[in-house]
Design a protein around this motif. Structure first.
Motif, PDB file in Angstrom:
ATOM      1  N   VAL A  66      -3.897  -2.692  -7.202  1.00  0.00           N
ATOM      2  CA  VAL A  66      -2.594  -2.452  -7.813  1.00  0.00           C
ATOM      3  C   VAL A  66      -1.737  -3.658  -7.497  1.00  0.00           C
ATOM      4  CG1 VAL A  66      -0.562  -0.970  -7.880  1.00  0.00           C
ATOM      5  CG2 VAL A  66      -2.827   0.042  -7.586  1.00  0.00           C
ATOM      6  N   TYR A  67      -1.209  -4.282  -8.529  1.00  0.00           N
ATOM      7  CA  TYR A  67      -0.372  -5.466  -8.365  1.00  0.00           C
ATOM      8  C   TYR A  67       1.089  -5.058  -8.433  1.00  0.00           C
ATOM      9  CZ  TYR A  67      -4.666  -8.022  -8.971  1.00  0.00           C
ATOM     10  OH  TYR A  67      -5.938  -8.510  -8.802  1.00  0.00           O
ATOM     11  N   LEU A  68       1.812  -5.281  -7.341  1.00  0.00           N
ATOM     12  CA  LEU A  68       3.223  -4.929  -7.268  1.00  0.00           C
ATOM     13  C   LEU A  68       4.060  -6.001  -7.950  1.00  0.00           C
ATOM     14  CD1 LEU A  68       3.343  -3.826  -3.521  1.00  0.00           C
ATOM     15  CD2 LEU A  68       2.773  -2.450  -5.533  1.00  0.00           C
ATOM     16  N   LYS A  69       5.242  -5.634  -8.396  1.00  0.00           N
ATOM     17  CA  LYS A  69       6.137  -6.618  -9.015  1.00  0.00           C
ATOM     18  C   LYS A  69       6.715  -7.575  -7.988  1.00  0.00           C
ATOM     19  CE  LYS A  69       7.306  -4.176 -13.152  1.00  0.00           C
ATOM     20  NZ  LYS A  69       8.324  -3.735 -14.071  1.00  0.00           N
ATOM     21  N   ASP A  70       6.877  -7.105  -6.746  1.00  0.00           N
ATOM     22  CA  ASP A  70       7.477  -7.938  -5.711  1.00  0.00           C
ATOM     23  C   ASP A  70       6.678  -7.780  -4.414  1.00  0.00           C
ATOM     24  OD1 ASP A  70       9.134  -9.481  -4.155  1.00  0.00           O
ATOM     25  OD2 ASP A  70      10.879  -8.183  -4.355  1.00  0.00           O
ATOM     26  N   ALA A  71       6.310  -8.904  -3.814  1.00  0.00           N
ATOM     27  CA  ALA A  71       5.517  -8.877  -2.577  1.00  0.00           C
ATOM     28  C   ALA A  71       6.275  -8.237  -1.419  1.00  0.00           C
ATOM     29  CB  ALA A  71       5.085 -10.290  -2.199  1.00  0.00           C
ATOM     30  N   SER A  72       7.587  -8.251  -1.470  1.00  0.00           N
ATOM     31  CA  SER A  72       8.372  -7.661  -0.380  1.00  0.00           C
ATOM     32  C   SER A  72       8.241  -6.136  -0.334  1.00  0.00           C
ATOM     33  CB  SER A  72       9.840  -8.066  -0.502  1.00  0.00           C
ATOM     34  OG  SER A  72      10.398  -7.532  -1.680  1.00  0.00           O
ATOM     35  N   ASP A  73       7.710  -5.521  -1.380  1.00  0.00           N
ATOM     36  CA  ASP A  73       7.513  -4.073  -1.410  1.00  0.00           C
ATOM     37  C   ASP A  73       6.179  -3.648  -0.807  1.00  0.00           C
ATOM     38  OD1 ASP A  73       9.938  -3.549  -2.660  1.00  0.00           O
ATOM     39  OD2 ASP A  73       9.083  -3.802  -4.668  1.00  0.00           O
ATOM     40  N   MET A  74       5.392  -4.598  -0.330  1.00  0.00           N
ATOM     41  CA  MET A  74       4.049  -4.285   0.148  1.00  0.00           C
ATOM     42  C   MET A  74       4.061  -3.302   1.323  1.00  0.00           C
ATOM     43  SD  MET A  74       0.862  -4.597  -0.399  1.00  0.00           S
ATOM     44  CE  MET A  74       0.727  -5.966  -1.520  1.00  0.00           C
ATOM     45  N   GLU A  75       4.938  -3.494   2.291  1.00  0.00           N
ATOM     46  CA  GLU A  75       4.995  -2.579   3.448  1.00  0.00           C
ATOM     47  C   GLU A  75       5.289  -1.150   3.004  1.00  0.00           C
ATOM     48  OE1 GLU A  75       4.377  -2.681   6.760  1.00  0.00           O
ATOM     49  OE2 GLU A  75       3.488  -4.627   6.320  1.00  0.00           O
ATOM     50  N   ARG A  76       6.244  -0.985   2.097  1.00  0.00           N
ATOM     51  CA  ARG A  76       6.566   0.360   1.601  1.00  0.00           C
ATOM     52  C   ARG A  76       5.388   0.952   0.845  1.00  0.00           C
ATOM     53  NH1 ARG A  76      12.121   0.461  -1.408  1.00  0.00           N
ATOM     54  NH2 ARG A  76      10.931  -0.974  -2.685  1.00  0.00           N
ATOM     55  N   ALA A  77       4.701   0.147   0.071  1.00  0.00           N
ATOM     56  CA  ALA A  77       3.537   0.635  -0.674  1.00  0.00           C
ATOM     57  C   ALA A  77       2.432   1.074   0.279  1.00  0.00           C
ATOM     58  CB  ALA A  77       3.032  -0.449  -1.612  1.00  0.00           C
ATOM     59  N   LEU A  78       2.206   0.310   1.328  1.00  0.00           N
ATOM     60  CA  LEU A  78       1.192   0.674   2.319  1.00  0.00           C
ATOM     61  C   LEU A  78       1.537   1.988   2.998  1.00  0.00           C
ATOM     62  CD1 LEU A  78       0.474  -2.785   3.929  1.00  0.00           C
ATOM     63  CD2 LEU A  78      -1.126  -1.406   2.620  1.00  0.00           C
ATOM     64  N   GLU A  79       2.788   2.133   3.393  1.00  0.00           N
ATOM     65  CA  GLU A  79       3.223   3.374   4.040  1.00  0.00           C
ATOM     66  C   GLU A  79       3.086   4.555   3.098  1.00  0.00           C
ATOM     67  OE1 GLU A  79       7.142   2.928   5.623  1.00  0.00           O
ATOM     68  OE2 GLU A  79       6.594   1.158   6.790  1.00  0.00           O
ATOM     69  N   TYR A  80       3.408   4.352   1.840  1.00  0.00           N
ATOM     70  CA  TYR A  80       3.360   5.434   0.863  1.00  0.00           C
ATOM     71  C   TYR A  80       1.923   5.856   0.554  1.00  0.00           C
ATOM     72  CZ  TYR A  80       3.747   7.869  -3.580  1.00  0.00           C
ATOM     73  OH  TYR A  80       3.646   8.789  -4.583  1.00  0.00           O
ATOM     74  N   CYS A  81       1.038   4.899   0.361  1.00  0.00           N
ATOM     75  CA  CYS A  81      -0.328   5.214  -0.075  1.00  0.00           C
ATOM     76  C   CYS A  81      -1.257   5.652   1.053  1.00  0.00           C
ATOM     77  CB  CYS A  81      -0.932   4.014  -0.774  1.00  0.00           C
ATOM     78  SG  CYS A  81      -0.155   3.632  -2.346  1.00  0.00           S
ATOM     79  N   ASP A  82      -0.980   5.225   2.256  1.00  0.00           N
ATOM     80  CA  ASP A  82      -1.880   5.532   3.373  1.00  0.00           C
ATOM     81  C   ASP A  82      -1.924   7.041   3.616  1.00  0.00           C
ATOM     82  OD1 ASP A  82      -3.653   5.113   5.423  1.00  0.00           O
ATOM     83  OD2 ASP A  82      -2.090   4.753   6.912  1.00  0.00           O
ATOM     84  N   GLY A  83      -3.096   7.592   3.523  1.00  0.00           N
ATOM     85  CA  GLY A  83      -3.301   9.022   3.784  1.00  0.00           C
ATOM     86  C   GLY A  83      -3.044   9.933   2.605  1.00  0.00           C
ATOM     87  N   ARG A  84      -2.564   9.417   1.486  1.00  0.00           N
ATOM     88  CA  ARG A  84      -2.343  10.253   0.294  1.00  0.00           C
ATOM     89  C   ARG A  84      -3.613  10.312  -0.535  1.00  0.00           C
ATOM     90  NH1 ARG A  84       3.156  11.478  -0.406  1.00  0.00           N
ATOM     91  NH2 ARG A  84       4.462  10.081   0.802  1.00  0.00           N
ATOM     92  N   HIS A  85      -3.719  11.388  -1.275  1.00  0.00           N
ATOM     93  CA  HIS A  85      -4.908  11.603  -2.100  1.00  0.00           C
ATOM     94  C   HIS A  85      -4.529  11.691  -3.570  1.00  0.00           C
ATOM     95  CE1 HIS A  85      -7.472  12.420   1.357  1.00  0.00           C
ATOM     96  NE2 HIS A  85      -6.428  13.052   1.866  1.00  0.00           N
ATOM     97  N   LEU A  86      -5.372  11.131  -4.371  1.00  0.00           N
ATOM     98  CA  LEU A  86      -5.235  11.252  -5.818  1.00  0.00           C
ATOM     99  C   LEU A  86      -6.368  12.156  -6.275  1.00  0.00           C
ATOM    100  CD1 LEU A  86      -3.755  10.275  -8.369  1.00  0.00           C
ATOM    101  CD2 LEU A  86      -5.410   8.422  -8.481  1.00  0.00           C
ATOM    102  N   ARG A  87      -6.029  13.349  -6.656  1.00  0.00           N
ATOM    103  CA  ARG A  87      -7.028  14.348  -7.077  1.00  0.00           C
ATOM    104  C   ARG A  87      -8.124  14.544  -6.039  1.00  0.00           C
ATOM    105  NH1 ARG A  87      -9.667  12.852 -11.500  1.00  0.00           N
ATOM    106  NH2 ARG A  87      -8.657  10.913 -11.999  1.00  0.00           N
ATOM    107  N   SER A  88      -7.730  14.807  -4.819  1.00  0.00           N
ATOM    108  CA  SER A  88      -8.595  15.157  -3.682  1.00  0.00           C
ATOM    109  C   SER A  88      -9.570  14.074  -3.245  1.00  0.00           C
ATOM    110  CB  SER A  88      -9.368  16.456  -3.957  1.00  0.00           C
ATOM    111  OG  SER A  88     -10.413  16.237  -4.877  1.00  0.00           O
ATOM    112  N   ARG A  89      -9.296  12.849  -3.589  1.00  0.00           N
ATOM    113  CA  ARG A  89     -10.189  11.790  -3.100  1.00  0.00           C
ATOM    114  C   ARG A  89      -9.397  10.741  -2.364  1.00  0.00           C
ATOM    115  NH1 ARG A  89     -14.999   8.169  -5.305  1.00  0.00           N
ATOM    116  NH2 ARG A  89     -15.334   7.327  -3.281  1.00  0.00           N
TER     117      ARG A  89
END
Length: 89
Positions: A66-89
């Motif tokens: 996933v390519y973010l629009k701004d590299a400064s959002d990377m930390e927030r993206a990592l925090e958001y995606c870590d441990g979340r599941h998309l349709r149980s995977r």
């Protein structure tokens, strides 16, 4: 899904470059679409595009970029995606 941030210590890669904005997601459902991944991550940070590598037969490999629009959002993206599941995977 488990995110993975690729870190490169090479001086040739700039912060605003493509690699600095690339989020690697593991354990993506095999039938997920690019639009579905964009929507998933864009709930929290602005997304430019999502890419799901596929083989010649069209089957996904189970990971995505996933390519973010701004590299400064990377930390927030990592925090958001870590441990979340998309349709149980």
């Amino acid at each position: 899904m488990r995110p993975f941030l690729e870190s490169k210590n090479e001086g040739s890669i700039k912060k605003e470059g493509l690699l600095a904005r690339r989020l690697y997601l593991m354990n993506v459902p095999y039938d997920a679409s690019n639009a579905e991944l964009e929507a998933f991550v864009s709930e929290f940070v602005p997304v430019e595009m999502a890419v799901i590598p596929r083989d010649r037969g069209g089957l996904a490999h189970g990971y995505a970029f996933v390519y973010l629009k701004d590299a400064s959002d990377m930390e927030r993206a990592l925090e958001y995606c870590d441990g979340r599941h998309l349709r149980s995977r």
